[in-house]
Design an enzyme around this catalytic site. Sequence first.
Site, PDB file in Angstrom:
ATOM      1  CB  THR A  77      -0.961  -0.017   1.202  1.00 45.89           C
ATOM      2  OG1 THR A  77      -1.771  -1.192   1.096  1.00 45.89           O
ATOM      3  CG2 THR A  77      -1.882   1.192   1.207  1.00 45.89           C
TER       4      THR A  77
ATOM      5  CG  ASN B 235      -6.107  -9.379  -4.841  1.00 46.05           C
ATOM      6  OD1 ASN B 235      -6.079  -8.802  -5.925  1.00 46.05           O
ATOM      7  ND2 ASN B 235      -6.925  -9.018  -3.883  1.00 46.05           N
TER       8      ASN B 235
ATOM      9  CD  GLN C  58      -1.632 -12.049  -4.075  1.00 48.48           C
ATOM     10  OE1 GLN C  58      -1.086 -13.151  -3.901  1.00 48.48           O
ATOM     11  NE2 GLN C  58      -2.258 -11.404  -3.107  1.00 48.48           N
TER      12      GLN C  58
ATOM     13  CB  SER D 155       3.004  -6.981  -0.030  1.00 51.55           C
ATOM     14  OG  SER D 155       2.601  -7.178   1.290  1.00 51.55           O
TER      15      SER D 155
ATOM     16  CG  HIS E 221       1.512  -9.250   4.591  1.00 51.81           C
ATOM     17  ND1 HIS E 221       0.244  -9.763   4.668  1.00 51.81           N
ATOM     18  CD2 HIS E 221       1.387  -8.076   3.928  1.00 51.81           C
ATOM     19  CE1 HIS E 221      -0.614  -8.924   4.099  1.00 51.81           C
ATOM     20  NE2 HIS E 221       0.064  -7.890   3.629  1.00 51.81           N
TER      21      HIS E 221
ATOM     22  CB  THR F 225      14.750   4.390  12.067  1.00 60.03           C
ATOM     23  OG1 THR F 225      15.216   5.665  12.502  1.00 60.03           O
ATOM     24  CG2 THR F 225      15.775   3.321  12.404  1.00 60.03           C
TER      25      THR F 225
ATOM     26  CB  CYS G 172      -9.910  -5.887   1.609  1.00 63.39           C
ATOM     27  SG  CYS G 172      -8.150  -5.993   1.457  1.00 63.39           S
TER      28      CYS G 172
HETATM   29  N1  PLP Z   1      -2.033  -5.395  -4.035  1.00 68.46           N
HETATM   30  C1  PLP Z   1      -2.468  -6.653  -4.022  1.00 68.46           C
HETATM   31  C2  PLP Z   1      -2.649  -7.379  -5.321  1.00 68.46           C
HETATM   32  C3  PLP Z   1      -2.732  -7.290  -2.822  1.00 68.46           C
HETATM   33  O1  PLP Z   1      -3.157  -8.565  -2.824  1.00 68.46           O
HETATM   34  C4  PLP Z   1      -2.559  -6.574  -1.613  1.00 68.46           C
HETATM   35  C5  PLP Z   1      -2.925  -7.188  -0.319  1.00 68.46           C
HETATM   36  O2  PLP Z   1      -3.996  -7.752  -0.158  1.00 68.46           O
HETATM   37  C6  PLP Z   1      -2.090  -5.266  -1.661  1.00 68.46           C
HETATM   38  C7  PLP Z   1      -1.846  -4.698  -2.889  1.00 68.46           C
HETATM   39  C8  PLP Z   1      -1.829  -4.469  -0.397  1.00 68.46           C
HETATM   40  O3  PLP Z   1      -0.659  -4.988   0.218  1.00 68.46           O
HETATM   41  P1  PLP Z   1      -0.192  -4.607   1.695  1.00 68.46           P
HETATM   42  O4  PLP Z   1      -0.997  -5.409   2.629  1.00 68.46           O
HETATM   43  O5  PLP Z   1       1.261  -4.974   1.765  1.00 68.46           O
HETATM   44  O6  PLP Z   1      -0.348  -3.130   1.864  1.00 68.46           O
END
Ligand code: PLP
Length: 646
Positions: free
Chosen positions: A72, A160, A188, A208, A210, A246, A335
């Site tokens: 994000t 996603n 993804q 990302s 995680h 930091t 989400c």
């Molecule tokens: N873009 C995609 C395709 C995602 O699947 C996600 C997370 O669900 C994001 C952006 C947002 O990622 P983050 O949780 O690292 O902000």
Amino acid sequence: MDTIDLDSNATTPILPAALRAALQVMEDQYGNPSSVHGTGLRAKTVLDEVRACARRVLGAPTGRLMFTSGATEGIQTAVLSALCAIRARRAEGAGAGSLLVYGATEHKAVPESLAHWNALLGLDLQLVALPVDADGRHDLAAMRALAPDAAFVCTMAANNETGIVSDLDGIAAALAGSPALWMVDCVQALGKLPLALANTRIDYAPFSGHKLYAPKGTGMLYVREGAPFTPLLMGGGQEGGQRSGTENMPGIAALGAVLAALEAGGTFRTHAELCGFREQVADALRAALPGVVFNAPFNHALPTTLNFSVPGLSSKELLDLFDAADVRVSGGSACSAKAAKPSYVLDAMGLPVWRSSSAVRLSYGPLMDAATITEACACIARCGQALRAAGLLDTSDTPVAGGLLQLTANGAHTWLVLDAASRTAAVIDAQPALAPRIAALLCGYRPVASLSTRAEAPAGDDTIALGERTLRRIVSAAGVCYLLDDTHAFTGTMAPASLAAMLLADDLLADDLPAGMLLCPATEAVAPFCTGVQSRREEDVDLHLAAADLATFLAAHPDAVLVDVRETFEHAAAKSDAINVPLGRLAQQIPAWLARPVPLVFFCRAGNRSVRAAQCLRDLGYPMAWSLSGGVALAGTPQRPFALAA
Ligand code: PLP
């Protein structure tokens, strides 16, 4: 049994090597990489090594590569950079394009950021959703048509929700000659698709951590050499002034361990292995859930994502079922998983509403192993059996248990009276939206009447026999109501108060309505389940039982009964020892509890359904009903063999 996580597109656990790397940084290399002393230098070495590894893995020897808090943030930075550049080009009078084009199936972070920064910077550029075809792939003809006027184009590498892989070469070709800057959301794609970013015309690529076994709050942003850049965060000038603050060193070290594993190979499954897993899971779904349809074609999708719908079953039902079987999946994207809204991704693909509103996403990461897939397939089979036993699949051959059954849709209740001995049934206030579900539940029963409390003065017999049971119609000035023996009254939209008034005014009804008869309304506005003429809500009654207090409560109340109020199919999939009274069977069960009161502890998945059940009993004046707070999700399945005091 351990939980099986098939929701990796939402997030992943931590790779053990990543955990070790984060711990090591926190314990030994805890320095601030901006410090010039030895401790700082050691931290800086970690930072440099991870960045170098990231460049190799992403195929980005040139350009900017900065660490962020996640995708994000990377998306914000890319959007801000592009829009500031467009503003500058405009100010210079250079052609910059007027359109902000984003794929119709992008993660919400993209269109929301575009709209936000467009408004904040006062640019007034036009946002345009680039359509996708029925397979979920971008409409390249539309892209070609928009390209000359496009200022900024945002597309994703892989979706996603569906796993659909974009044709990035096709998009690049469609953009030939366009002034547009281009962002590709690679969240993804990392670890699942080959990346050679510097060989492409991609200007911005956010990642990302995680989503690939690194901790939350970690990410990366690649910016092509020469592409415009404006920092989002200003301050101490970290990351070469590109992203102040930091650095999150434990997170970066952990991400580094994942990248190192990707580079070295051997840790993650190959594409072919992952395709094999998908076949296995798809076969298990086909066998367990007849009629299942896959919402994205496998030949265009990541082998780690399966998006499917099952006729007659909502995504909420399927999620609850899988959850009860300890398999974690999600409905649509994570989400929007809380709201049972249709998926905008599947809507954009033009799928029928029933598919987009009942879709389930099952996803795993490249760390998946054969044993877990086999176990997941066994759980899927168990879910299918549970649905079949509950009469919810076309192939169900055993009729559902007799008694009274409540179905609720859009705030209205439909009641089914099922007489097991004679195999006859009556439906009261049938809703067209529930027709398929009613038909499935009536399998093995002979419907003898479809009654309505809304009809003014319906023709036909006043009394309907269902084996030993009788349904009697009462017509009065206040409306039509049906009495089932002397236990239940189906009272339509009449409020209990007006019913009570009617009782006083109408001798006939006063005789006909025995005290204690449960009123089963046709609308949630009257009551969510059933109510009584004397029902009233006592304020300030705490009916919540904390998980930590359950053992003490049970010791103090040896006659307490644990009641699983989840659906029959969830209960069957969960293999709980508690008795099962789904909310739809509450009205049937309550007379027995009222006749022989015992302490009741209701539980469900998260504590929402159980609190409604406990409240229903309390409103009826039953003082010993509680709800297990947080449900099975927080407390685990309460296991104790209790006899049903029926
Ligand atoms: N873009 C995609 C395709 C995602 O699947 C996600 C997370 O669900 C994001 C952006 C947002 O990622 P983050 O949780 O690292 O902000």
